[in-house]
Design an enzyme around this catalytic site. Structure first.
Site, PDB file in Angstrom:
ATOM      1  N   ASP A  85       0.834  -1.193   0.000  1.00 38.36           N
ATOM      2  CA  ASP A  85       0.000   0.000   0.000  1.00 38.36           C
ATOM      3  C   ASP A  85       0.875   1.251   0.000  1.00 38.36           C
ATOM      4  OD1 ASP A  85      -2.722   1.242   0.423  1.00 38.36           O
ATOM      5  OD2 ASP A  85      -1.721   1.946   2.242  1.00 38.36           O
TER       6      ASP A  85
ATOM      7  N   GLU B 290       1.704  -0.357  -5.127  1.00 37.77           N
ATOM      8  CA  GLU B 290       0.851   0.785  -5.446  1.00 37.77           C
ATOM      9  C   GLU B 290       1.833   1.953  -5.558  1.00 37.77           C
ATOM     10  OE1 GLU B 290      -3.223   2.868  -3.831  1.00 37.77           O
ATOM     11  OE2 GLU B 290      -1.707   2.319  -2.344  1.00 37.77           O
TER      12      GLU B 290
END
Length: 668
Positions: free
Chosen positions: A328, A364
């Site tokens: 993330d 990401e």
């Protein structure tokens, strides 16, 4: 400050390590004056002082202690937040290396109040034994399909899963769930965070709770709400999924922690060594860097934090056989005070680790910090979420007048992005929707976000979603609009499955799930996000399953090298069936495009050509293709009708023998 008595402790590594004669505890702090180990027997607490080693590990061997013991830490030192010092011995602190917790985290204002004891509020870590598994080769083929799953909302309402399992990781191993995954061709499930997290402090007063888990406190410990059976439950679920040919990827958060900004809770790393674990504004140790938008940023470039990250990844591979990880806001893994570098020590350490070297790694590739957008810049073999392809596909189907070339770039694996640094293959993860943002059905049903239920006056969430509503905002009973939306979703899915690269589909999008226009539903642990299996559109699920079978049938989608245009590996055709010219590409209102691919048909074990035809018009259009005849792979019709319905993507296989066609071309 060094206690030489600890030199006798072998291999002083962080965490609680059980031995035949007891348990050795160790925790790092460069700035604490003293740290106590707190052992709990029921509500009774015993405090034992740890001894400081030459490497700033505070360590102690407790003879006779066994696995199952519950513990925490208390750290002593200066309390001066303006200097980045948060030592408060009234705060019970969770071991950053905790492997299991006795209960979930719950937000309480006392967790942020200096001098108030929190032993009754903070979960206790549990000493656990290693139960390693033998990691197998990761189960995600090139061009494979990743299925993004939030465990609780995905399984909580499944009618065939026993009530005791619903909402847990164990439910993913139920035969009914596995049957669905196999039906739609899932190669790997990507689980939203299942490690222990805490609610953001503004949620409880609103009657809301975090349902996604992107607010971690303990990086290794599984959240008891999702994995009540601990690591054994995760390992058993992974093993069952592996037996069915499905891999497991964990979504991990190393960019921030649930301790938040200076008004947040003191739960673990802040109370142990705030200056080491978190990044601070240069020259202002009391000011936390906030590259994440969540109040703090972990110092991933610090050797202690880097070690925690690597040990966490190794832990999940060793103990559960996890196939890979999605990071993330992954840019933070490559950032130092000098900025982002694809050659950062942390990224290099992950990729060079012997146990991790063959795992699937997905970034990401952005955050909100300086230089935070790094799509295409991660080192191989990192795969990367490709938001440009996502937006270009959305805009193409919305009909914004974008050049058709942007769609072609996305279909071809975004070579202009991933060819940087001289690389010759795509590392794109292509997706249309994810956990944050509109669902796929909401994308074609809402022109604007509707996050009023989040209690922030609709200020949260993305404002620019490239969405549309087909004439009516939100839910409608109008059959014409409903049919139009279903066609749009089918067309979007048909486009996604035709792209070169790895695919990602968010759970429920294959069946038309809706969140009523909420594009930031992290705080909606309720019916808004819980997947109602009884209302899934089975026609859409069947459409997705058919696309997955077609993608596996033709080997062109298991390749990652960029198209060259040589030897007919790809041809782009206009509505006359002729190769696209520069003028064709620059025509902004072009309604039709054909991608012609040279491939092998695995089902018939022969070479062939595959035509994927896109009609974004609201009218039926004639289709012209070279060679032929062509078979419509979506129907039982043997030969394709030359008229393509509106808002449609269709896949066609050439029936002619390509060797005979090439021979005829040579003779002419």
């Amino acid at each position: 400050m060094t206690d030489q008595r600890q030199d006798a402790i072998p291999d002083a590594i962080p965490g609680a390590v059980p031995h035949t004669r007891g348990v050795r505890f160790a925790v790092y702090s460069a700035h604490a004056k003293a740290i106590d180990l707190c052992l709990f027997d029921g509500e009774n607490e015993t405090r034992l002082p740890l001894n400081r080693t030459a490497t700033d590990l505070f360590a102690l061997h407790v003879a006779g202690l066994k696995p199952g013991a519950r513990y925490g830490f208390r750290a002593q030192g200066v309390y001066d937040p303006d200097r980045g010092l948060w030592f408060d011995p009234s705060k019970l602190l969770v071991d950053p290396y905790a492997r299991e917790l006795d209960r979930p985290f719950r937000h309480d204002a006392r967790l942020s109040t200096f001098g108030v004891d929190t032993a009754s509020l903070v979960p206790k870590a549990i000493v656990t034994e290693d139960r390693p598994v033998a990691p197998a080769a990761p189960r995600l083929p090139k061009g494979g399909l990743i299925y993004e799953v939030a465990v609780r909302p995905f399984t909580l309402l499944h009618p065939k899963v026993p009530a005791a399992l619903r909402g847990t990781v164990a439910a993913l191993a139920h035969p009914a769930v596995i049957a669905h995954l196999k039906r739609i061709g899932v190669d790997a499930v990507e689980l939203l965070p299942i490690t222990a997290w805490i609610d953001e402090r503004h949620l409880p007063p609103l009657g809301l709770s975090n349902g996604w888990g992107y607010n971690p406190v303990a990086m290794m410990a599984l959240d008891p709400r999702l994995v009540p059976g601990g690591m054994a439950e995760l390992a058993a679920t992974v093993a069952t999924l592996h037996e069915n040919g499905i891999g497991v990827i964990l979504d991990l958060v190393f960019n921030h922690s649930g301790e938040s900004d200076r008004h947040g809770a003191t739960l673990s790393m802040r109370g142990l060594d705030n200056l080491t674990y978190y990044r601070h504004v240069p020259g202002a140790p009391g000011l936390l860097v906030n590259d994440t938008g969540t109040g703090n940023t972990l110092a991933c470039d610090h050797p202690v934090v880097r070690r925690l990250i690597l040990d966490t990844l190794r832990h999940f591979v060793r103990q559960a056989g996890i196939d890979g990880f999605r990071f993330d806001l992954g840019t933070i893994l490559g950032r130092s005070p000098q900025g982002f570098s694809r050659e950062s020590e942390t990224l290099r350490a992950i990729l060079s680790d012997p146990l991790l070297a063959d795992r699937v790694m997905i970034a990401e590739p952005w955050d909100i910090g300086p230089g935070g957008y790094q799509l295409g810049q991660f080192p191989p073999p990192f795969l990367e979420w490709n938001d440009r392809a996502r937006d270009d596909i959305r805009l193409y189907w919305r009909g914004d007048g974008w050049k058709t070339g942007r769609l072609a770039h996305a279909l071809a694996g975004s070579s202009e992005i991933f060819s940087a640094h001289g690389l010759g293959e795509t590392r794109s993860v292509n997706f249309l929707a994810a956990h944050d943002g509109f669902t796929l059905m909401d994308l074609v049903s809402y022109s604007h976000k509707h996050n009023e239920a989040n209690g922030e006056d609709n200020r949260d969430g993305h404002n620019d979603n490239h969405s549309w509503n087909n004439g009516v905002e939100g839910e409608t009973r109008d059959p014409a609009i409903r049919d139009s939306r279903r066609r749009d979703v089918q067309a979007l899915l048909g486009t996604l499955f035709a792209t070169r690269g790895t695919l990602m589909l968010t759970a429920g999008d294959e069946g038309g799930r809706s969140q009523q226009g909420n594009n930031n539903a992290y705080a909606q642990d309720n019916a808004l996000t819980w997947l109602d299996w009884t209302t899934l559109d089975d026609d859409l699920v069947t459409h997705t399953a058919r696309l997955a079978r077609l993608r596996r049938r033709f080997d062109v989608f298991s390749e990652s090298a960029f198209f060259t245009g040589q030897d007919g590996d790809v041809l782009w055709l206009n509505e006359q069936g002729k190769p696209m010219t520069t003028a064709d590409w620059e025509q902004p209102d072009r309604q039709q495009l054909t991608m012609l691919l040279k491939t092998r048909d695995r089902e018939e074990d022969r070479a062939t050509r595959l035509a994927v035809v896109f009609n974004r018009s609201h009218d039926a259009l004639a289709v012209h293709l070279p060679g032929g005849p062509w078979q419509d792979l979506f129907t039982k019709d043997h030969v394709f009708s030359p008229v393509l319905p509106p808002r449609t993507v269709i896949w066609l296989r050439e029936l002619a023998d390509p060797s005979a066609r090439d021979k005829e071309a040579g003779e002419s």
